[in-house]
Design a protein around this motif. Structure first.
Motif, PDB file in Angstrom:
ATOM      1  N   LYS A  21       0.834  -1.209   0.000  1.00 24.01           N
ATOM      2  CA  LYS A  21       0.000   0.000   0.000  1.00 24.01           C
ATOM      3  C   LYS A  21       0.862   1.249   0.000  1.00 24.01           C
ATOM      4  O   LYS A  21       0.605   2.199  -0.757  1.00 24.01           O
ATOM      5  N   MET A  22       1.911   1.273   0.819  1.00 23.30           N
ATOM      6  CA  MET A  22       2.805   2.434   0.861  1.00 23.30           C
ATOM      7  C   MET A  22       3.504   2.633  -0.478  1.00 23.30           C
ATOM      8  O   MET A  22       3.692   3.769  -0.934  1.00 23.30           O
ATOM      9  N   GLY A  23       3.884   1.530  -1.113  1.00 28.80           N
ATOM     10  CA  GLY A  23       4.510   1.620  -2.423  1.00 28.80           C
ATOM     11  C   GLY A  23       3.567   2.198  -3.461  1.00 28.80           C
ATOM     12  O   GLY A  23       3.963   3.040  -4.284  1.00 28.80           O
ATOM     13  N   ARG A  24       2.297   1.776  -3.422  1.00 26.60           N
ATOM     14  CA  ARG A  24       1.306   2.304  -4.368  1.00 26.60           C
ATOM     15  C   ARG A  24       1.057   3.789  -4.136  1.00 26.60           C
ATOM     16  O   ARG A  24       0.887   4.564  -5.093  1.00 26.60           O
ATOM     17  N   GLU A  25       1.025   4.182  -2.862  1.00 31.58           N
ATOM     18  CA  GLU A  25       0.795   5.596  -2.548  1.00 31.58           C
ATOM     19  C   GLU A  25       1.948   6.456  -3.074  1.00 31.58           C
ATOM     20  O   GLU A  25       1.727   7.556  -3.588  1.00 31.58           O
ATOM     21  N   LEU A  26       3.168   5.951  -2.943  1.00 34.34           N
ATOM     22  CA  LEU A  26       4.327   6.687  -3.451  1.00 34.34           C
ATOM     23  C   LEU A  26       4.293   6.740  -4.976  1.00 34.34           C
ATOM     24  O   LEU A  26       4.585   7.778  -5.582  1.00 34.34           O
ATOM     25  N   ALA A  27       3.916   5.632  -5.600  1.00 36.84           N
ATOM     26  CA  ALA A  27       3.830   5.592  -7.056  1.00 36.84           C
ATOM     27  C   ALA A  27       2.756   6.557  -7.569  1.00 36.84           C
ATOM     28  O   ALA A  27       2.913   7.157  -8.645  1.00 36.84           O
ATOM     29  N   ALA A  28       1.677   6.707  -6.806  1.00 37.18           N
ATOM     30  CA  ALA A  28       0.599   7.622  -7.206  1.00 37.18           C
ATOM     31  C   ALA A  28       1.059   9.078  -7.248  1.00 37.18           C
ATOM     32  O   ALA A  28       0.441   9.912  -7.910  1.00 37.18           O
ATOM     33  N   LYS A  29       2.153   9.363  -6.548  1.00 33.29           N
ATOM     34  CA  LYS A  29       2.713  10.714  -6.551  1.00 33.29           C
ATOM     35  C   LYS A  29       3.702  10.907  -7.698  1.00 33.29           C
ATOM     36  O   LYS A  29       4.355  11.949  -7.788  1.00 33.29           O
ATOM     37  N   GLY A  30       3.834   9.891  -8.531  1.00 30.59           N
ATOM     38  CA  GLY A  30       4.712   9.997  -9.683  1.00 30.59           C
ATOM     39  C   GLY A  30       6.079   9.396  -9.494  1.00 30.59           C
ATOM     40  O   GLY A  30       6.938   9.490 -10.386  1.00 30.59           O
ATOM     41  N   VAL A  31       6.318   8.754  -8.347  1.00 27.79           N
ATOM     42  CA  VAL A  31       7.621   8.135  -8.076  1.00 27.79           C
ATOM     43  C   VAL A  31       7.685   6.763  -8.750  1.00 27.79           C
ATOM     44  O   VAL A  31       6.723   5.992  -8.715  1.00 27.79           O
ATOM     45  N   ASP A  32       8.813   6.449  -9.351  1.00 31.67           N
ATOM     46  CA  ASP A  32       9.016   5.155 -10.007  1.00 31.67           C
ATOM     47  C   ASP A  32       9.385   4.115  -8.954  1.00 31.67           C
ATOM     48  O   ASP A  32      10.558   3.917  -8.627  1.00 31.67           O
ATOM     49  N   VAL A  33       8.374   3.471  -8.408  1.00 27.33           N
ATOM     50  CA  VAL A  33       8.571   2.473  -7.349  1.00 27.33           C
ATOM     51  C   VAL A  33       8.572   1.072  -7.951  1.00 27.33           C
ATOM     52  O   VAL A  33       7.704   0.730  -8.750  1.00 27.33           O
ATOM     53  N   ILE A  34       9.558   0.276  -7.552  1.00 30.80           N
ATOM     54  CA  ILE A  34       9.578  -1.145  -7.922  1.00 30.80           C
ATOM     55  C   ILE A  34       9.131  -1.932  -6.694  1.00 30.80           C
ATOM     56  O   ILE A  34       9.784  -1.892  -5.650  1.00 30.80           O
ATOM     57  N   SER A  35       8.009  -2.613  -6.805  1.00 27.35           N
ATOM     58  CA  SER A  35       7.464  -3.339  -5.659  1.00 27.35           C
ATOM     59  C   SER A  35       7.924  -4.786  -5.656  1.00 27.35           C
ATOM     60  O   SER A  35       7.609  -5.555  -6.573  1.00 27.35           O
ATOM     61  N   LEU A  36       8.689  -5.127  -4.632  1.00 30.58           N
ATOM     62  CA  LEU A  36       9.105  -6.512  -4.394  1.00 30.58           C
ATOM     63  C   LEU A  36       8.576  -6.970  -3.037  1.00 30.58           C
ATOM     64  O   LEU A  36       9.210  -7.735  -2.329  1.00 30.58           O
ATOM     65  N   SER A  37       7.393  -6.466  -2.692  1.00 32.68           N
ATOM     66  CA  SER A  37       6.830  -6.720  -1.362  1.00 32.68           C
ATOM     67  C   SER A  37       5.735  -7.766  -1.363  1.00 32.68           C
ATOM     68  O   SER A  37       5.514  -8.435  -0.344  1.00 32.68           O
ATOM     69  N   PHE A  38       5.029  -7.926  -2.471  1.00 37.10           N
ATOM     70  CA  PHE A  38       3.871  -8.812  -2.490  1.00 37.10           C
ATOM     71  C   PHE A  38       4.253 -10.214  -2.949  1.00 37.10           C
ATOM     72  O   PHE A  38       5.100 -10.389  -3.819  1.00 37.10           O
ATOM     73  N   GLY A  39       3.593 -11.205  -2.385  1.00 40.73           N
ATOM     74  CA  GLY A  39       3.774 -12.584  -2.805  1.00 40.73           C
ATOM     75  C   GLY A  39       2.809 -12.939  -3.913  1.00 40.73           C
ATOM     76  O   GLY A  39       1.892 -13.741  -3.712  1.00 40.73           O
ATOM     77  N   GLU A  40       3.024 -12.342  -5.071  1.00 41.14           N
ATOM     78  CA  GLU A  40       2.075 -12.521  -6.163  1.00 41.14           C
ATOM     79  C   GLU A  40       2.805 -12.751  -7.483  1.00 41.14           C
ATOM     80  O   GLU A  40       3.607 -11.907  -7.899  1.00 41.14           O
ATOM     81  N   PRO A  41       2.547 -13.883  -8.159  1.00 39.85           N
ATOM     82  CA  PRO A  41       3.149 -14.081  -9.477  1.00 39.85           C
ATOM     83  C   PRO A  41       2.760 -12.943 -10.418  1.00 39.85           C
ATOM     84  O   PRO A  41       1.632 -12.445 -10.360  1.00 39.85           O
ATOM     85  N   ASP A  42       3.689 -12.533 -11.272  1.00 40.68           N
ATOM     86  CA  ASP A  42       3.380 -11.464 -12.216  1.00 40.68           C
ATOM     87  C   ASP A  42       2.879 -12.014 -13.544  1.00 40.68           C
ATOM     88  O   ASP A  42       2.705 -11.261 -14.506  1.00 40.68           O
TER      89      ASP A  42
END
Length: 397
Positions: A21-42
């Motif tokens: 959630k914090m990563g998504r909030e930062l990304a919503a502000k225009g920051v290029d966030v790479i999320s390696l936090s979720f246990g989810e196949p891409d």
């Protein structure tokens, strides 16, 4: 005084969900966030599974389902357990739930009385201890280290068992470490459980097919304890079906009846469309599953080689799942721009804010010395993420 119950006030927020959630909030502000936090196949759900769901809607599978699941899905689970795991169950031993998380909750809430002890090896998946809280049980932790591949010994297990022990919970392959117990290791644990007939075993096997060594081994294969084993499994990881929300338990019939009763008062049956997709998944073979596994293995090897180049990280090569769980204690006591790094949670926040990479601190997994890094992302993202992590860690003084 809070208007909320002690039950919810005492419950911790899922840190994996919080960091995502914090990563998504930062990304919503225009920051290029790479999320390696979720246990989810891409990966996307395989086409034949999606087509089965579409057909289910066209065929009007839109009504309430049996609480324990459609009989043909439960029979497909039975066939899967027989053919892939050499385990014999009846379809009445299977209860389909809205994800493996609900299956775990059903098992713990049905088995554990207030004050009874539940043994959990650390590191563990974040929800294990929280579900024990809901059952008003007491978690008893067995600490492991990277040097022992994060796996417990029979001696550690026996030392943790008391007259109050009711349940043992573990996962193999493991979230968050990727550790995999082989048959000999499971047999040695089973011999301990043979001495304590009051102790049940919850075996979380959701990462079964993301396994890079030999075949998957289940502790339920040992007849002397099988009736006390509750297998947790599902479709989310192997078939890239995280959003479909479908998991199940396989257990002795007496336990299955209890799980059905519990679920009947909370959610009732799992989504009808999802269940039709589940039948297609288990009847459709393992080709797509093995392709995804091979991709994960390639990514594991890539990330491992990159992490080894970072001074201060203590990291092992996991045998399954899609996580690394490196020890980061060498960075404790350092700081950046006056902000101290005193534990793994602070380090994970620093990596989010400075490197714009979302990982998860180890405290919620029962190990404040480490961070969890998921490699369920595209290779170019992984290379860039580790590059950023390396640079950020080098900045700490």
């Amino acid at each position: 005084m809070s208007i909320l119950s002690d039950r919810i006030n005492n419950l911790s927020e899922s840190q994996t969900i919080k960091m995502a959630k914090m990563g998504r909030e930062l990304a919503a502000k225009g920051v290029d966030v790479i999320s390696l936090s979720f246990g989810e196949p891409d990966f996307h759900t395989p086409e034949h599974i999606k087509e089965a769901a579409k057909k289910a809607m066209d065929d009007n599978f839109t009504y309430y389902t049996p609480v324990a699941g459609y009989p043909d899905l439960r029979k497909a689970v039975v066939e899967k357990l027989k053919n892939e795991n050499n385990l014999d169950y009846d379809f009445n031993d299977i209860v389909v739930s809205t994800g493996a998380k609900q299956a775990i909750a059903n098992a713990v809430l049905c088995l554990v009385n207030p004050g009874e002890e539940v043994i959990i090896p650390t590191p563990y998946w974040v929800s294990y201890s929280e579900v024990v809280k809901l059952a008003e049980g007491k978690s008893v932790f067995i600490d492991t280290m990277v040097e022992q591949e994060f796996k417990i010994t029979p001696e550690q297990l026996e030392a943790a068992i008391t007259p109050k022990t009711k349940l043992f919970m573990f996962s193999s392959p493991s979230n968050p470490t990727g550790s995999v117990y082989n048959k000999a290791e499971l047999e040695s644990l089973a011999k301990v459980f043979e001495k304590y007939p009051q102790v049940y075993i919850l075996s979380d096997e959701i990462y079964e097919h993301i396994n890079y060594v030999d075949r998957h081994e289940s502790i339920a294969q040992f007849d002397s304890i099988k009736d006390r084993v509750v297998i947790i499994n599902g479709f989310s990881k192997a078939y890239a079906m995280t959003g479909w929300r479908i998991g199940y338990t396989a257990s002795a019939k007496e336990l299955a009846v209890a799980f059905d009763k519990m679920q009947g008062q909370i959610t009732s049956g799992t989504c009808s469309i999802t269940q039709r997709a589940g039948v297609a998944a288990y009847n459709g073979g393992l080709e797509s599953v093995l392709q995804m596994r091979d991709s994960f293995k390639k990514r594991r090897d890539l990330v491992y080689s990159l992490l080894q180049e970072i001074d201060g990280l203590k990291v092992n090569l996991p045998d399954g799942a899609f996580y690394f769980f490196p020890d980061v204690t060498s960075f404790f006591g350092k700081s950046f721009n006056g902000k101290p790094i005193n534990d793994a949670d602070a380090l994970s926040l620093y990596l989010l804010e400075e490197a714009h990479v979302a990982v998860v601190g180890g405290s919620s997994f029962g190990d404040p010395k480490s961070i969890r890094i998921s490699y369920a992302a595209a290779e170019d993202k992984l290379v860039e993420a580790v590059k950023r992590i390396k640079k950020a860690l080098a900045q700490l003084q």
